[in-house]
Design a protein around this motif. Structure first.
Motif, short mmCIF file in Angstrom:
data_model
loop_
_atom_site.label_atom_id
_atom_site.label_comp_id
_atom_site.label_asym_id
_atom_site.label_seq_id
_atom_site.Cartn_x
_atom_site.Cartn_y
_atom_site.Cartn_z
N ALA A 69 0.84 -1.20 0.00
CA ALA A 69 0.00 0.00 0.00
C ALA A 69 0.87 1.25 0.00
O ALA A 69 0.60 2.22 -0.71
CB ALA A 69 -0.92 -0.01 1.22
N TYR A 70 1.92 1.20 0.79
CA TYR A 70 2.82 2.35 0.83
C TYR A 70 3.45 2.59 -0.53
O TYR A 70 3.55 3.72 -0.99
CB TYR A 70 3.90 2.14 1.89
CG TYR A 70 4.95 3.23 1.85
CD1 TYR A 70 4.71 4.45 2.46
CD2 TYR A 70 6.14 3.06 1.15
CE1 TYR A 70 5.64 5.48 2.40
CE2 TYR A 70 7.08 4.07 1.08
CZ TYR A 70 6.83 5.28 1.70
OH TYR A 70 7.75 6.30 1.62
N ARG A 71 3.90 1.51 -1.15
CA ARG A 71 4.56 1.67 -2.46
C ARG A 71 3.64 2.34 -3.47
O ARG A 71 4.04 3.21 -4.23
CB ARG A 71 4.95 0.29 -3.01
CG ARG A 71 6.19 -0.28 -2.40
CD ARG A 71 6.77 -1.37 -3.30
NE ARG A 71 8.13 -1.63 -2.93
CZ ARG A 71 8.49 -2.52 -2.00
NH1 ARG A 71 7.59 -3.21 -1.36
NH2 ARG A 71 9.76 -2.69 -1.71
N ARG A 72 2.40 1.91 -3.47
CA ARG A 72 1.45 2.47 -4.43
C ARG A 72 1.29 3.98 -4.18
O ARG A 72 1.32 4.78 -5.11
CB ARG A 72 0.11 1.74 -4.26
CG ARG A 72 -0.90 2.00 -5.34
CD ARG A 72 -2.14 1.15 -5.11
NE ARG A 72 -1.98 -0.23 -5.52
CZ ARG A 72 -2.05 -0.65 -6.79
NH1 ARG A 72 -2.22 0.22 -7.75
NH2 ARG A 72 -1.91 -1.92 -7.08
N GLU A 73 1.19 4.31 -2.91
CA GLU A 73 1.05 5.72 -2.57
C GLU A 73 2.29 6.52 -2.91
O GLU A 73 2.21 7.63 -3.44
CB GLU A 73 0.83 5.80 -1.06
CG GLU A 73 -0.45 6.47 -0.71
CD GLU A 73 -0.56 6.60 0.78
OE1 GLU A 73 -0.68 5.54 1.45
OE2 GLU A 73 -0.52 7.74 1.27
N ALA A 74 3.44 5.94 -2.57
CA ALA A 74 4.69 6.65 -2.80
C ALA A 74 4.91 6.85 -4.29
O ALA A 74 5.39 7.91 -4.73
CB ALA A 74 5.86 5.87 -2.19
N VAL A 95 10.54 16.07 8.02
CA VAL A 95 9.77 14.90 7.62
C VAL A 95 9.02 15.24 6.34
O VAL A 95 8.37 16.29 6.27
CB VAL A 95 8.76 14.50 8.72
CG1 VAL A 95 7.96 13.27 8.28
CG2 VAL A 95 9.47 14.23 10.04
N ASP A 96 9.15 14.39 5.36
CA ASP A 96 8.35 14.54 4.15
C ASP A 96 7.00 13.90 4.45
O ASP A 96 6.89 12.68 4.56
CB ASP A 96 9.07 13.83 2.99
CG ASP A 96 8.36 14.03 1.67
OD1 ASP A 96 7.11 14.08 1.67
OD2 ASP A 96 9.06 14.12 0.64
N THR A 97 5.98 14.74 4.60
CA THR A 97 4.71 14.21 5.10
C THR A 97 3.92 13.49 4.02
O THR A 97 2.87 12.92 4.30
CB THR A 97 3.84 15.35 5.68
OG1 THR A 97 3.74 16.38 4.70
CG2 THR A 97 4.45 15.90 6.94
N GLU A 98 4.42 13.50 2.80
CA GLU A 98 3.75 12.71 1.76
C GLU A 98 4.42 11.37 1.55
O GLU A 98 3.79 10.42 1.08
CB GLU A 98 3.73 13.48 0.44
CG GLU A 98 2.83 14.71 0.50
CD GLU A 98 2.90 15.56 -0.77
OE1 GLU A 98 2.12 16.50 -0.86
OE2 GLU A 98 3.74 15.28 -1.65
N LEU A 99 5.70 11.29 1.88
CA LEU A 99 6.44 10.04 1.68
C LEU A 99 6.84 9.35 2.99
O LEU A 99 7.23 8.19 3.00
CB LEU A 99 7.71 10.29 0.85
CG LEU A 99 7.49 10.66 -0.61
CD1 LEU A 99 8.82 11.04 -1.27
CD2 LEU A 99 6.84 9.50 -1.37
N GLY A 100 6.80 10.09 4.08
CA GLY A 100 7.21 9.51 5.35
C GLY A 100 8.71 9.40 5.51
O GLY A 100 9.19 8.74 6.42
N THR A 101 9.46 10.04 4.64
CA THR A 101 10.92 9.98 4.78
C THR A 101 11.38 11.07 5.74
O THR A 101 10.73 12.10 5.91
CB THR A 101 11.61 10.17 3.42
OG1 THR A 101 11.05 11.33 2.79
CG2 THR A 101 11.37 8.98 2.52
#
Ligand SMILES: Cc1cc2nc3c(=O)[nH]c(=O)nc-3n(C[C@H](O)[C@H](O)[C@H](O)COP(=O)(O)OP(=O)(O)OC[C@H]3O[C@@H](n4cnc5c(N)ncnc54)[C@H](O)[C@@H]3O)c2cc1C
Ligand code: FES
Ligand code: FES
Lengths: 298, 914
Positions: free
Chosen positions: A271-276, B783-789
């Motif tokens: 799910a994360y990959r799709r979003e990312a 924090v990149d709040t769209e990628l979580g990095t």
């Protein structure tokens, strides 16, 4: 491996002749950066691969250049990521591929690993594949028996670690067709650390802007399916639109990522990959359309 | 005569042509090390992942482990051994020494070569260029910052010499170049796999690929017959003494070779001894081992009612429970209460040098095999005296029959405190009568070695309306894996530290070490305290927010101060420097917070934040004797020798103890010859763990120096303040001269120190440690709040070290600890069978460690040498909590499971927005 015969021919004829041994064709060695780690992994749990003959292509003449052949650029089988990285003269359409080159492994790997090896190894996370899909590249293959043939990259890579390469074939070059003068390439790679990292997801694109509109777009994503995928629906969603970065980004919707089929693994969830991938793609497109930022790379 | 046999291949190394009899597919790293004798090129993975093997091939950096000899032939290869011949190479080596860029030194050759490529092409590189050039070489010790400094500064050393070694009386406090540094930058330091005799047999351990399985061994005769190069197969039946080893005298539960049951993926089943090529070719399928795979227990399953026992001796699968009880926390009366649950995973030590060494059986002079044979084990270790006892036990020999000779140690971090491959090497050499060597391949090292305990923690804290902590409760379950290792130490140390360095009147903490079919969890920098600090510091943040107090001021209000009583009932009299640490950080805290706020005001997906965390850490063993003895001799020929049994695993004890001894004696460090580690030649200094060498062995070194000084002054009839100068066999004592040659015997000074402690009782009351390190760190990040990095911007670290004997080395420990804390917080997660290599298991690279500011606070410890305490572990403890605190500051996200991989951060960001 050490005991088996090893050949390092200098001519293509000699190399193709060696590959003609149908019973036991040799394994092809280029930069070795995929082959040796695979060997270490197999040996760790005492499953060494049986010794095979080796065809080392690192001395073959005529395969070490990036040549401008007019209708396309030809990247020979000996061209390393470092050579591509340092080829500052290439048109802006190559920027994505060159950004990938800077991020494949570290400098040691870039100095020896070949672009063709990356394609032939056919890892789902191969960083070379999305930029070359976006460039519309073809792979040129040769065999002694049948001469040369060309396959679009998407037809060359068949699956996880599977390609259309016949046992008697050698990949000679990857051919990148000429793009319009306004074409710009980009590449965004996402990993959990800064260097030496296998992509969690990556996207690449080549976009041509003419008269303030997106005249052509080719987009691709990797590490989100067994083979990196072109994203035709996403391309269609932006072609013809004004080159307004936020609007272009907003035009790309989750459903445009249909071809992706990511998995859960140690690096991330599906799910994360799709979003990312969606986030990366939007950023990529926005960056490529921004007039002041000609070169997009992360 | 003399056409070359066809198998010989020629290559040019460091300007000389070498002819080697090796196949064309042989890795260049193997060729250099085994055929050319150039062991300066190190091997850490054989997969391109670590870069330790980096050499230049025609001027371009390459991993020698990925280059076939067939491709290197004809090229010009430059290795670390060839560096000094080039003025730029020599300058780079000096820069590394001056900046303290080499700690354990195992990555140093690779780093130097990668940097050499850059510097030969770019005269004045910037930091980005340096990072790109060094991005492919991993370092587990330094945190990279000093390496970058050295590379950027290298050209200056073209015409700059190294700083002089400090003069007599000026060593303590000096930024002296490490005493073992020259060999490390030259590539001549000998590590575990660098010095085995040429005729040594190789050893390969056969390990269980299953987490839990019954097995039976069949007849090995056909295997031996099929492989003439296989000399011997060793099984449990070949172990002459006790088939078990372990840290605690009463828990020798890890078998040298498992007997019928394998309890984790990586458990040793048998070993093959023979020539290298034969061992590499033998396939698992050829071995007569019949497996019956059994269900594997994780901690939750192991604690379930009626769960089978991982080891019969512990029917409930609980190895140890540690607790501290003081008062009764009453959360109903607290103005604010915060609570939560946290989880951490297995963390791999990832020392760049895998376990390696060699052993031989030594016949007494005059020959004849008999009861007086001895065994000698040369190995990369943190604990030679403990290895000696383990080897003696396993061979059924008295300890006097065992000699452990530590090689240079390419990183330990706790992972080389267990006996490692020493027992199996010793058995092999003893049984075969031949020297036997082994170096674990990376994957095998990761699968078989100990890990940091995964923890699952429930904790609760309360404070009054003014922010004063009133109570703290903590319950941690630590996955100790299949064997005990250091599990009891973790269970003992965690409850003492779990409430953090604060005054808390009512405390109830418990930590349990629980068996499972996972790899044994052992000692790893901090012994469980870093995991506990993640939970405890998160609670501090939340209470501060609830009270409406600044997070730094909340900690300052509650910080332990001299005169306070800890939860174990110990009164801290001296050297409690947390308040100074926090006060030193305060201006940076405000400045960084202002920067973050300004950045956030610009909007966008990146959210900036600043986090803070504190820690305390007891130096030395928990409520247990842990003495060290140091000796200094002055011979009649004027030879001054420091016999130091402490192993330097990169942290710098060889240098620090020398600085202390030199000043205590009153002679300059350059007068000393060093004898290190060898159990035949040195006294037991105890293990290099628990941040104890500077404090404990340092105090012993000070006493040894003082004792020798006293002996000299007595002879010379001189006063306390006399100045000494050694000139051959003439020792000047002020204006008088002592003729050493005329002495009847050499002079000697011996010093011993055992920090005073009182064992903890059933309620955890006592004096567990003689002194504590204190620290506070700030982390600034986005924090990149769209990628979580998460992108780290800066770490500011204030550490109370008592006294910085060598500030460069102290900073090096802080940088390295922070880098490991970053790994713990953001990327490291060992999953058996899934991340057992250095490309799936990620440790920080050169680009992952942001600029670090170190602030050294010196709250002098009266018991310590010149006031010093320890730093090795304290550096790591606050980093992960500070990073998590900053993520929360930036986004509101509470990350409760580390590593905070992007998908976990993104999930937490989402949850916080709802
Ligand atoms: C530390 C490290 C980090 C890495 N990081 C990355 C990364 O970030 N991103 C990434 O994508 N990859 C990465 N790789 C993988 C690898 O470096 C690349 O895939 C590389 O491009 C492979 O090229 P090579 O020349 O070394 O291939 P080789 O190992 O020589 O060959 C790879 C495969 O392709 C075949 N082959 C090679 N050339 C031909 C040819 N001309 N015709 C037919 N078959 C051929 C070989 O038989 C083999 O199966 C990394 C590798 C290492 C060791
Ligand atoms: S040993 Fe070559 S990269 Fe690790
Ligand atoms: S100094 Fe770099 S790994 Fe130890």
């Amino acid at each position: 491996m050490a005991a088996a015969p090893y050949h390092r021919p200098e001519t293509l004829e000699a190399a193709l002749a060696l590959l003609q041994d149908g019973a036991a064709p040799p394994i092809i060695l280029a930069g070795g950066t995929d082959l040796y780690p695979a060997q270490a992994a197999a040996e760790a749990w005492m499953c060494p691969a049986p010794a095979r003959r080796v065809l080392d292509i690192s001395a073959l003449s005529g395969l070490d250049g990036i040549e401008d052949r007019g209708e396309h650029h030809r990247i020979g089988a000996r061209v390393t990521w470092a050579a591509l990285r340092d080829a500052t003269h290439l048109p802006a359409a190559f920027d994505g591929l060159r950004a990938a080159a800077r991020q494949v492994g570290g400098a040691q790997v870039q100095n020896r690993a070949t672009v063709l090896g990356n394609l032939c190894n056919a890892s789902p996370a191969a960083d070379g594949v999305p930029p070359l899909l976006a460039l519309g590249a073809e792979v040129e293959l040769a065999s002694a028996a049948r001469g040369t043939r060309r396959l679009p990259l998407a037809a060359f890579i068949l699956g996880n670690r599977r390609t259309a390469l016949a046992p008697d074939e050698l990949a000679l070059a990857v051919l990148v067709p000429r793009h319009g003068p306004g074409a710009r390439g980009g590449f965004l790679k996402l990993g959990a650390r800064s260097h030496l990292v296998i992509s969690i997801a990556m996207v690449a694109g080549v976009i041509e802007v003419a008269a303030g509109r997106v005249a052509a777009a080719r987009l691709a994503a990797g590490a989100c399916s067994a083979v990196a995928q072109r994203l035709l629906a996403a391309e269609a969603a932006i072609v013809g639109r004004a080159a307004d970065p936020p609007a272009l980004a907003a035009a790309i919707l989750p459903r445009h990522l249909g071809p992706l089929s990511p998995i859960d693994d140690v690096r991330a969830t599906a799910a994360y990959r799709r979003e990312a991938a969606l986030v990366l793609l939007r950023r990529l497109v926005a960056g490529l359309a921004a007039p002041d930022r000609a070169r997009v790379a992360a | 005569m003399n056409a070359l046999p066809p198998a010989l291949m020629a290559l040019r190394v460091n300007g000389a042509t070498m002819r080697v009899a090796a196949g064309p597919m042989t890795r260049l790293s193997t060729v250099l090390r085994d055929h050319c004798g150039l062991t300066g090129t190190k091997v850490g993975c054989e997969a391109g992942d670590c870069g330790a093997c980096t050499v230049l091939v025609d001027g371009a950096q390459a991993c020698a482990c990925l280059v076939p000899l067939g491709q290197a032939a004809g090229a010009a290869v430059l290795t670390v051994e060839g560096l000094a011949a080039d003025p730029l190479g020599a300058a780079l080596q000096r820069a590394f020494l001056a900046h303290g860029a080499a700690q354990c030194g195992i990555c140093t050759p690779g780093m130097l070569m990668a940097a050499m490529e850059l510097l030969s092409r770019t005269v004045a590189p910037d930091e980005a260029a340096a990072q790109a050039a060094l991005g492919g070489v991993l370092c587990r010790c330094t945190g990279y910052r000093k390496i970058i400094e050295a590379v950027l500064d290298a050209h200056r050393f073209l015409d700059a010499a190294l700083p002089d070694a400090p003069n007599a009386g000026a060593a303590v406090g000096a930024r002296m170049v490490r005493a073992d540094g020259a060999a490390k930058v030259a590539g001549t330091a000998r590590y575990g796999d660098d010095a085995a005799p040429l005729d040594a047999l190789h050893l390969r351990v056969v390990r269980s690929p299953h987490a839990h399985a019954r097995f039976t061994l069949g007849d090995f005769a056909p295997l031996l017959a099929a492989h003439p190069g296989l000399a011997r197969v060793l099984t449990a039946a070949d172990v002459p003494g006790r088939n078990g080893f372990g840290i605690y005298p009463d828990i020798k539960d890890q078998p040298v070779f498992a007997e019928g049951v394998a309890r984790y993926r990586g458990d040793a089943v048998c070993a093959l001894v023979g020539d290298a090529a034969t061992l590499a070719a033998i396939r698992a399928g050829e071995l007569p081992i019949a497996w019956e795979v059994l269900p594997a227990l994780d901690v939750a399953a192991a604690l379930a009612d009626g769960a089978p026992a991982v080891q019969a001796r512990w029917a409930d699968n609980v190895l140890t429970t540690g607790r501290v009880v003081r008062g009764t926390p009453d959360f109903t009366a607290a103005a604010h209460v915060a609570e939560g649950q946290w989880r951490t995973g297995f963390v791999e030590h990832a020392y760049i040098e895998p376990e390696a060494g060699w052993a031989r059986r030594v016949r007494p002079e005059g020959g004849g095999i008999g009861g007086s044979d001895r065994i000698e084990v040369h190995c990369s270790t943190q604990a030679p005296a403990m290895d000696r006892e383990e080897v003696a036990g396993v061979l059924g020999l008295p300890v006097e029959a065992v000699r452990i000779v530590p090689t240079a140690c390419g990183g330990g971090f706790g992972g080389k405190l267990d006996a490692g491959i020493q027992p199996v090497l010793a058995v092999a050499a003893w049984v075969t009568g031949r020297p036997v060597r082994a170096a674990l391949p990376r994957i095998e090292s990761m699968a078989s070695s100990t890990k940091r305990h995964p923890a699952s923690i429930t904790a609760r804290a309360g404070c009054d309306a003014s922010g004063r902590l009133t109570g703290f409760e903590f319950d941690g379950t630590f996955d100790t894996g299949a064997y005990a290792s250091w599990g009891p130490t973790v269970a003992g140390r965690v409850p003492v530290h779990a409430m953090g360095p604060y005054r808390v009147p009512a405390v109830r903490t418990r930590a349990r070490a629980v068996f499972s079919h996972n790899p044994p969890s052992g000692a790893f920098r901090g012994f469980g305290v870093p995991q506990a600090a993640i939970a405890q510091e998160a609670l501090c943040d939340r209470l501060a927010d609830a009270v409406g107090m600044d997070r730094l001021e909340f900690r300052l209000l509650n910080a332990l101060r001299p005169g306070d009583t800890t939860a174990t009932g110990q009164v801290l009299e001296h050297s409690v420097g947390l308040v100074e640490c926090l006060e030193a950080l305060r201006p940076r805290w405000h400045a960084l917070r202002a920067e973050a706020a300004a950045a956030n005001a610009r909007g966008g997906a990146l959210r900036h934040g600043v986090g803070i965390a504190c820690m305390w850490y007891g130096i030395g063993n928990t409520g247990m004797s842990n003495p060290s003895t140091m000796r200094i001799t002055l011979d009649r020929d004027g030879r001054l020798t420091f016999l130091n049994g402490a192993v330097d695993i990169g942290q710098g004890s060889t240098t620090v103890l020398l600085q202390i001894a030199a000043d205590a004696l009153g002679l300059p460090v350059r007068d000393f010859a060093l004898v290190l580690g060898d159990t035949d030649l040195t006294e037991d200094a105890g293990k290099t763990s628990a941040s104890r060498q500077t404090f404990v062995s340092g105090r012993a070194a000070q006493a040894a120096g003082a004792a020798l000084r006293a002996a000299i002054l007595r002879r010379a009839n001189a006063g306390e303040t006399a100045r000494l100068r050694l000139d051959g066999a003439r020792l000047h004592v002020d204006d008088a001269v002592l003729d050493l040659a005329a002495l009847e015997a050499p002079l000697e000074g011996v010093g011993r120190f055992d920090p005073p402690t009182v064992p903890l009782d059933a309620e955890g009351q006592g004096i567990p440690y003689a002194t504590y390190g204190f620290a506070a760190q700030l982390a600034a990040l986005a924090v990149d709040t769209e990628l979580g990095t998460v992108a780290l911007r800066r770490i500011v670290a204030a550490h109370d070290v008592g006294r910085a004997i060598n500030p460069t080395l102290v900073e090096g420990q802080i940088h390295g600890g922070i880098a490991q804390g970053i790994g713990l917080a953001l990327m490291e997660e060992y999953l058996p069978g899934r991340t057992e290599n250095l490309h799936d298991y990620l440790i920080p690279t050169v680009g992952d460690v942001p600029p670090i500011e170190c602030i050294l606070v010196e709250a002098s410890e009266p018991l310590g040498p010149y006031g010093a305490k320890g730093i090795g572990e304290p550096a790591l403890v606050p980093t992960a909590p500070a990073i998590l605190s900053a993520i929360r500051d930036a986004t509101g996200a509470e990350v409760r499971q580390v590593p905070a991989l992007p998908h976990r951060v993104l999930e937490a960001v989402r949850a916080a927005r709802q």
